[in-house]
Write an enzyme that holds these catalytic residues in place. Structure first.
Site, PDB file in Angstrom:
ATOM      1  N   ASN A 171       0.982  -1.273   0.054  1.00 27.04           N
ATOM      2  CA  ASN A 171      -0.118  -0.060   0.092  1.00 27.04           C
ATOM      3  C   ASN A 171       1.018   1.267   0.007  1.00 27.04           C
ATOM      4  OD1 ASN A 171      -2.376  -1.778   0.155  1.00 27.04           O
ATOM      5  ND2 ASN A 171      -2.290  -1.505   2.316  1.00 27.04           N
TER       6      ASN A 171
ATOM      7  N   HIS B 126       5.788  -0.565  -2.818  1.00 27.59           N
ATOM      8  CA  HIS B 126       5.325   0.092  -3.901  1.00 27.59           C
ATOM      9  C   HIS B 126       5.578   1.679  -3.829  1.00 27.59           C
ATOM     10  CE1 HIS B 126       2.807  -3.542  -5.153  1.00 27.59           C
ATOM     11  NE2 HIS B 126       4.109  -3.408  -5.446  1.00 27.59           N
TER      12      HIS B 126
ATOM     13  N   CYS C 290      12.596  13.625  -7.463  1.00 28.36           N
ATOM     14  CA  CYS C 290      13.103  14.248  -8.813  1.00 28.36           C
ATOM     15  C   CYS C 290      14.256  13.478  -9.275  1.00 28.36           C
ATOM     16  CB  CYS C 290      13.900  15.861  -8.362  1.00 28.36           C
ATOM     17  SG  CYS C 290      14.746  16.495 -10.018  1.00 28.36           S
TER      18      CYS C 290
ATOM     19  N   CYS D 154      10.746  20.651  -9.056  1.00 25.86           N
ATOM     20  CA  CYS D 154      11.909  20.660  -8.239  1.00 25.86           C
ATOM     21  C   CYS D 154      12.541  21.953  -8.489  1.00 25.86           C
ATOM     22  CB  CYS D 154      12.672  19.568  -8.610  1.00 25.86           C
ATOM     23  SG  CYS D 154      14.470  19.538  -7.610  1.00 25.86           S
TER      24      CYS D 154
ATOM     25  N   THR E  49      -3.996  -9.163   0.680  1.00 26.56           N
ATOM     26  CA  THR E  49      -3.418  -8.771  -0.766  1.00 26.56           C
ATOM     27  C   THR E  49      -3.949 -10.010  -1.687  1.00 26.56           C
ATOM     28  OG1 THR E  49      -1.170  -9.119  -1.812  1.00 26.56           O
ATOM     29  CG2 THR E  49      -1.448 -10.476   0.083  1.00 26.56           C
TER      30      THR E  49
ATOM     31  N   ASN F  62      -8.002 -12.940   4.369  1.00 29.66           N
ATOM     32  CA  ASN F  62      -8.833 -12.420   3.286  1.00 29.66           C
ATOM     33  C   ASN F  62     -10.033 -12.706   3.118  1.00 29.66           C
ATOM     34  OD1 ASN F  62      -8.965 -11.097   0.635  1.00 29.66           O
ATOM     35  ND2 ASN F  62      -6.750 -11.469   0.228  1.00 29.66           N
TER      36      ASN F  62
ATOM     37  N   ALA G  32     -10.366  -8.058   7.558  1.00 31.45           N
ATOM     38  CA  ALA G  32      -9.158  -8.095   8.094  1.00 31.45           C
ATOM     39  C   ALA G  32      -8.894  -7.630   9.585  1.00 31.45           C
ATOM     40  CB  ALA G  32      -8.205  -6.877   7.286  1.00 31.45           C
TER      41      ALA G  32
END
Length: 235
Positions: free
Chosen positions: A96, A113, A121, A140, A180, A205, A223
């Site tokens: 997440n 991720h 930058c 930037c 997941t 799950n 969950a």
């Protein structure tokens, strides 16, 4: 839930996906009502889209920031953070990008991720925290467009983070997968790392996944509710 309980383990890895944050009202990505059923990732979530129209991509991500900022960590996030407080060798590996684990109090979080709350930058190779809503400047100081520090479609994962995750699993004595889908690779390979190293594995799950049969223990349901059972003090 007498078969397996958190209290009997000390080096726990929680491997979390969009199904956990769904309880905070954050849409999943591929499931029913998922983000990518409503939007085309090729317009908003790949480097090609960003190169073509960075302002359009940032408009989308600014809306996501605003929406997620209005959500709160749920009981599942808080349970995981509480486990970390009592068992300091606990580690969170998450797919997440919403920062909910940190907002709930977790300190040891590997974000496979990336994070919606960081910008980078690519020209200067810099990454910085940024919680502006909306982003005050898309550029930037060097003049290059900043981009969200997240792994978009077609982006490779950071191999250093993958290695950190693998090492955490090697050192763990319990691997708990929560919410997941089991279809996003290479992250979906991590449960196999635990299994190959004889680490007890639990899947939480609301529905079966392509990896469900690999887990030693399966808890099917929301969950937060399943985590509550897993962390129960009763025998």
């Amino acid at each position: 839930m007498a078969e397996i309980q958190i209290k009997h383990y000390n080096k726990i890895v929680f491997f979390t996906g969009a199904g956990l944050s769904a309880e905070s009202g954050i849409p999943t990505y591929r499931g029913k009502g998922g983000v990518w059923q409503e939007y085309n990732y090729e317009d908003f979530a790949c480097q090609r889209a960003f190169d073509k129209d960075p302002q359009k991509v940032w408009e989308f991500h600014n809306k996501r920031r605003e929406f997620i900022n209005g959500c709160q960590p749920n009981e599942g996030h808080r349970i995981i953070a509480a486990v970390e407080q009592t068992k300091p060798q606990t580690m969170v590996i998450t797919q997440n990008i919403d920062g909910m684990h940190q907002r709930a109090g977790s300190k040891k979080v590997i974000e496979l991720h990336g994070s919606l709350w960081r910008v980078r930058c690519d020209r200067e190779g810099t990454i910085s925290e940024n919680t502006d809503i909306p982003l005050k400047s898309m550029k930037c100081d060097c003049g290059e467009y900043l981009r969200p520090d997240i792994v978009w479609f077609e982006d490779p994962l950071d191999q250093q983070k993958i290695q950190q995750a693998v090492e955490a699993i090697f050192q763990s004595d319990l691997f708990v997968s929560i919410g997941t889908s089991g279809v996003v690779f290479p992250a979906a390979q991590l449960p196999a790392v635990a299994i190959q190293n004889s680490v007890p594995t639990v899947e939480i799950n609301i529905e079966s996944t392509p990896l469900s049969q690999l887990y030693q223990y399966r808890l099917q349901g929301p969950a937060s509710e399943m985590l509550k059972q897993l962390c129960s003090d009763s025998d």
